[in-house]
Design a protein around this motif. Structure first.
Motif, PDB file in Angstrom:
ATOM      1  N   THR A  80    -112.042 -21.107  26.071  1.00 24.16           N
ATOM      2  CA  THR A  80    -112.715 -19.981  25.433  1.00 24.16           C
ATOM      3  C   THR A  80    -112.408 -18.682  26.175  1.00 24.16           C
ATOM      4  OG1 THR A  80    -114.522 -21.414  24.699  1.00 24.16           O
ATOM      5  CG2 THR A  80    -114.945 -19.043  24.725  1.00 24.16           C
ATOM      6  N   SER A  81    -111.892 -17.691  25.448  1.00 24.86           N
ATOM      7  CA  SER A  81    -111.646 -16.334  25.979  1.00 24.86           C
ATOM      8  C   SER A  81    -110.882 -16.309  27.294  1.00 24.86           C
ATOM      9  CB  SER A  81    -112.983 -15.593  26.158  1.00 24.86           C
ATOM     10  OG  SER A  81    -113.737 -15.593  24.983  1.00 24.86           O
ATOM     11  N   PRO A  82    -109.727 -17.006  27.398  1.00 27.95           N
ATOM     12  CA  PRO A  82    -109.006 -17.007  28.682  1.00 27.95           C
ATOM     13  C   PRO A  82    -108.537 -15.624  29.108  1.00 27.95           C
ATOM     14  CG  PRO A  82    -107.650 -17.942  26.924  1.00 27.95           C
ATOM     15  CD  PRO A  82    -109.035 -17.788  26.365  1.00 27.95           C
ATOM     16  N   ASP A  83    -108.091 -14.791  28.151  1.00 26.84           N
ATOM     17  CA  ASP A  83    -107.646 -13.439  28.512  1.00 26.84           C
ATOM     18  C   ASP A  83    -108.812 -12.596  29.007  1.00 26.84           C
ATOM     19  OD1 ASP A  83    -105.060 -14.066  27.778  1.00 26.84           O
ATOM     20  OD2 ASP A  83    -105.266 -13.286  25.750  1.00 26.84           O
ATOM     21  N   GLY A  84    -109.949 -12.718  28.322  1.00 21.95           N
ATOM     22  CA  GLY A  84    -111.122 -11.972  28.737  1.00 21.95           C
ATOM     23  C   GLY A  84    -111.586 -12.374  30.125  1.00 21.95           C
ATOM     24  N   LYS A  85    -111.554 -13.665  30.418  1.00 22.92           N
ATOM     25  CA  LYS A  85    -111.976 -14.136  31.740  1.00 22.92           C
ATOM     26  C   LYS A  85    -111.039 -13.632  32.832  1.00 22.92           C
ATOM     27  CE  LYS A  85    -114.324 -18.212  29.954  1.00 22.92           C
ATOM     28  NZ  LYS A  85    -114.303 -19.671  29.748  1.00 22.92           N
ATOM     29  N   ARG A  86    -109.758 -13.584  32.535  1.00 26.03           N
ATOM     30  CA  ARG A  86    -108.807 -13.065  33.514  1.00 26.03           C
ATOM     31  C   ARG A  86    -109.066 -11.584  33.787  1.00 26.03           C
ATOM     32  NH1 ARG A  86    -104.761 -14.967  31.343  1.00 26.03           N
ATOM     33  NH2 ARG A  86    -104.151 -13.228  30.020  1.00 26.03           N
ATOM     34  N   ARG A  87    -109.330 -10.824  32.753  1.00 26.88           N
ATOM     35  CA  ARG A  87    -109.638  -9.402  32.926  1.00 26.88           C
ATOM     36  C   ARG A  87    -110.934  -9.210  33.706  1.00 26.88           C
ATOM     37  NH1 ARG A  87    -110.308  -8.216  27.158  1.00 26.88           N
ATOM     38  NH2 ARG A  87    -111.291  -6.308  27.937  1.00 26.88           N
ATOM     39  N   ILE A  88    -111.937 -10.006  33.380  1.00 29.11           N
ATOM     40  CA  ILE A  88    -113.206  -9.946  34.116  1.00 29.11           C
ATOM     41  C   ILE A  88    -112.973 -10.254  35.587  1.00 29.11           C
ATOM     42  CG2 ILE A  88    -115.414 -11.134  34.432  1.00 29.11           C
ATOM     43  CD1 ILE A  88    -115.441 -11.517  31.348  1.00 29.11           C
ATOM     44  N   ALA A  89    -112.183 -11.293  35.845  1.00 27.37           N
ATOM     45  CA  ALA A  89    -111.925 -11.708  37.224  1.00 27.37           C
ATOM     46  C   ALA A  89    -111.252 -10.605  38.021  1.00 27.37           C
ATOM     47  CB  ALA A  89    -111.070 -12.973  37.233  1.00 27.37           C
ATOM     48  N   LEU A  90    -110.270  -9.947  37.432  1.00 32.57           N
ATOM     49  CA  LEU A  90    -109.572  -8.867  38.130  1.00 32.57           C
ATOM     50  C   LEU A  90    -110.507  -7.688  38.406  1.00 32.57           C
ATOM     51  CD1 LEU A  90    -106.177  -8.929  36.173  1.00 32.57           C
ATOM     52  CD2 LEU A  90    -106.577  -9.683  38.531  1.00 32.57           C
ATOM     53  N   ALA A  91    -111.345  -7.361  37.414  1.00 33.43           N
ATOM     54  CA  ALA A  91    -112.290  -6.259  37.600  1.00 33.43           C
ATOM     55  C   ALA A  91    -113.327  -6.606  38.667  1.00 33.43           C
ATOM     56  CB  ALA A  91    -112.979  -5.928  36.276  1.00 33.43           C
ATOM     57  N   CYS A  92    -113.768  -7.860  38.677  1.00 26.13           N
ATOM     58  CA  CYS A  92    -114.740  -8.292  39.680  1.00 26.13           C
ATOM     59  C   CYS A  92    -114.129  -8.282  41.077  1.00 26.13           C
ATOM     60  CB  CYS A  92    -115.250  -9.695  39.336  1.00 26.13           C
ATOM     61  SG  CYS A  92    -116.472 -10.328  40.495  1.00 26.13           S
ATOM     62  N   ALA A  93    -112.925  -8.823  41.207  1.00 28.05           N
ATOM     63  CA  ALA A  93    -112.266  -8.871  42.519  1.00 28.05           C
ATOM     64  C   ALA A  93    -112.057  -7.467  43.087  1.00 28.05           C
ATOM     65  CB  ALA A  93    -110.930  -9.607  42.401  1.00 28.05           C
ATOM     66  N   ALA A  94    -111.838  -6.492  42.210  1.00 29.75           N
ATOM     67  CA  ALA A  94    -111.651  -5.110  42.667  1.00 29.75           C
ATOM     68  C   ALA A  94    -112.918  -4.537  43.283  1.00 29.75           C
ATOM     69  CB  ALA A  94    -111.200  -4.236  41.499  1.00 29.75           C
ATOM     70  N   LEU A  95    -114.063  -5.146  43.010  1.00 29.30           N
ATOM     71  CA  LEU A  95    -115.334  -4.681  43.556  1.00 29.30           C
ATOM     72  C   LEU A  95    -115.660  -5.327  44.897  1.00 29.30           C
ATOM     73  CD1 LEU A  95    -117.418  -4.960  40.245  1.00 29.30           C
ATOM     74  CD2 LEU A  95    -116.582  -2.835  41.286  1.00 29.30           C
ATOM     75  N   ILE A  96    -114.841  -6.290  45.316  1.00 28.68           N
ATOM     76  CA  ILE A  96    -115.095  -7.051  46.540  1.00 28.68           C
ATOM     77  C   ILE A  96    -114.172  -6.545  47.648  1.00 28.68           C
ATOM     78  CG2 ILE A  96    -115.222  -9.333  47.570  1.00 28.68           C
ATOM     79  CD1 ILE A  96    -117.128  -8.945  45.229  1.00 28.68           C
ATOM     80  N   PRO A  97    -114.698  -5.976  48.721  1.00 26.37           N
ATOM     81  CA  PRO A  97    -113.822  -5.497  49.802  1.00 26.37           C
ATOM     82  C   PRO A  97    -113.302  -6.637  50.666  1.00 26.37           C
ATOM     83  CG  PRO A  97    -116.116  -5.078  50.347  1.00 26.37           C
ATOM     84  CD  PRO A  97    -116.107  -5.623  48.946  1.00 26.37           C
ATOM     85  N   HIS A  98    -112.131  -6.439  51.233  1.00 28.00           N
ATOM     86  CA  HIS A  98    -111.607  -7.375  52.223  1.00 28.00           C
ATOM     87  C   HIS A  98    -112.598  -7.493  53.384  1.00 28.00           C
ATOM     88  CE1 HIS A  98    -107.394  -7.745  50.673  1.00 28.00           C
ATOM     89  NE2 HIS A  98    -107.737  -6.609  50.088  1.00 28.00           N
ATOM     90  N   GLY A  99    -112.672  -8.669  53.970  1.00 32.32           N
ATOM     91  CA  GLY A  99    -113.517  -8.866  55.135  1.00 32.32           C
ATOM     92  C   GLY A  99    -114.982  -9.069  54.830  1.00 32.32           C
TER      93      GLY A  99
END
Length: 265
Positions: A80-99
């Protein structure tokens, strides 16, 4: 080609609405009006017609699949919604700082987030499912702790007292949670499994901020157990604008809404 079960009296535009709903799970009236270059009132009439013949279900601000409290299997969720989940994942990861330190919930959307975190470094990750832990195994992300506990379901979820005790040992910067849907009346974050909900609530209690990830298919679904109100969510990351009533509830709760951008071809 339109779906085989469409009524003969359904117009081509209505056929396309059904197709979009089946592909995405939920589509807003605003999106459909822009797509077909017609008025929202025209789309609303189409949705009423399609609801009457049982092809989709009408909701506030849009249309979704019928049987909105049906619990999908793990294999269905992955499809279900694989493209949407990938986009969500990238947007979420961008909010997480290294370390930083994060705890990861169970679910296919959170697994997509785990995959998107593979380029991060010096992280401290608390995984509450074997799926997310496996994706991060043998990577350069950093330390990965698996909570342990009772293995429950094909999604590799870890539940029970042992899992909660492990979560309670850590104070993390960010908890990344998934859900099954939202309450029709007050917009509460919902899920099906009481044991998994207990894990989610423990994660929320031990996190400085909470990021909720859910694709648009969840907008038209509810579930059985309340996880939390939107006041407990710091950021909601999704792949499409929520319907008006849910967007208002998110805003009223002071939660930041992030709609993942469309991928550039």
């Amino acid at each position: 080609m339109p779906p085989a079960d469409l009524d003969a009296d359904v117009s081509p535009r209505q056929q396309e609405i059904v197709t979009r709903v089946r592909e995405q799970g939920f589509v807003t009236i605003e999106t459909l009006a822009k797509m077909f270059d017609v008025s929202p009132q025209t789309v609303r009439r189409d949705i009423i017609r399609l609801d009457e013949v049982g092809l989709i279900q009408r909701f506030h601000g849009g249309a979704g699949q019928r049987e909105n409290t049906t619990r999908l299997g793990y294999s269905q969720k992955r499809d279900t919604s694989p493209d949407g989940k990938r986009r969500i994942a990238l947007a979420c990861a961008a909010l997480i700082p290294h370390g930083s330190s994060v705890s990861l919930d169970v679910g296919t959307t959170v697994e997509a987030v785990a995959h998107a975190l593979l380029d991060h470094r010096r992280m401290h990750v608390i995984a509450t499912s074997l799926g997310a832990a496996t994706l991060l195994a043998d990577s350069q992300v950093g330390d990965v702790v698996v909570t342990g506990g009772l293995l429950r379901g094909a999604d590799g979820s870890l539940v029970g007292d042992a899992a909660i005790a492990a979560i309670n040992r850590f104070r993390v910067d960010t908890a990344i949670l998934a859900c099954s849907g939202f309450d029709d009346e007050d917009g509460s974050v919902m899920d099906f499994d009481v044991l998994k909900v207990a894990i989610k609530q423990a994660m929320v209690a031990q996190a400085r901020r909470v990021i909720l990830v859910a694709d648009a298919a969840k907008f038209a679904r509810s579930a059985l157990v309340r996880v939390m109100p939107f006041e407990a969510v710091s950021i909601f990351v999704t792949d499409a604008a929520p319907p008006e009533h849910l967007a208002q509830r998110i805003a009223d709760a002071g939660c930041r809404l992030v709609v993942a951008p469309a991928e550039v071809a």
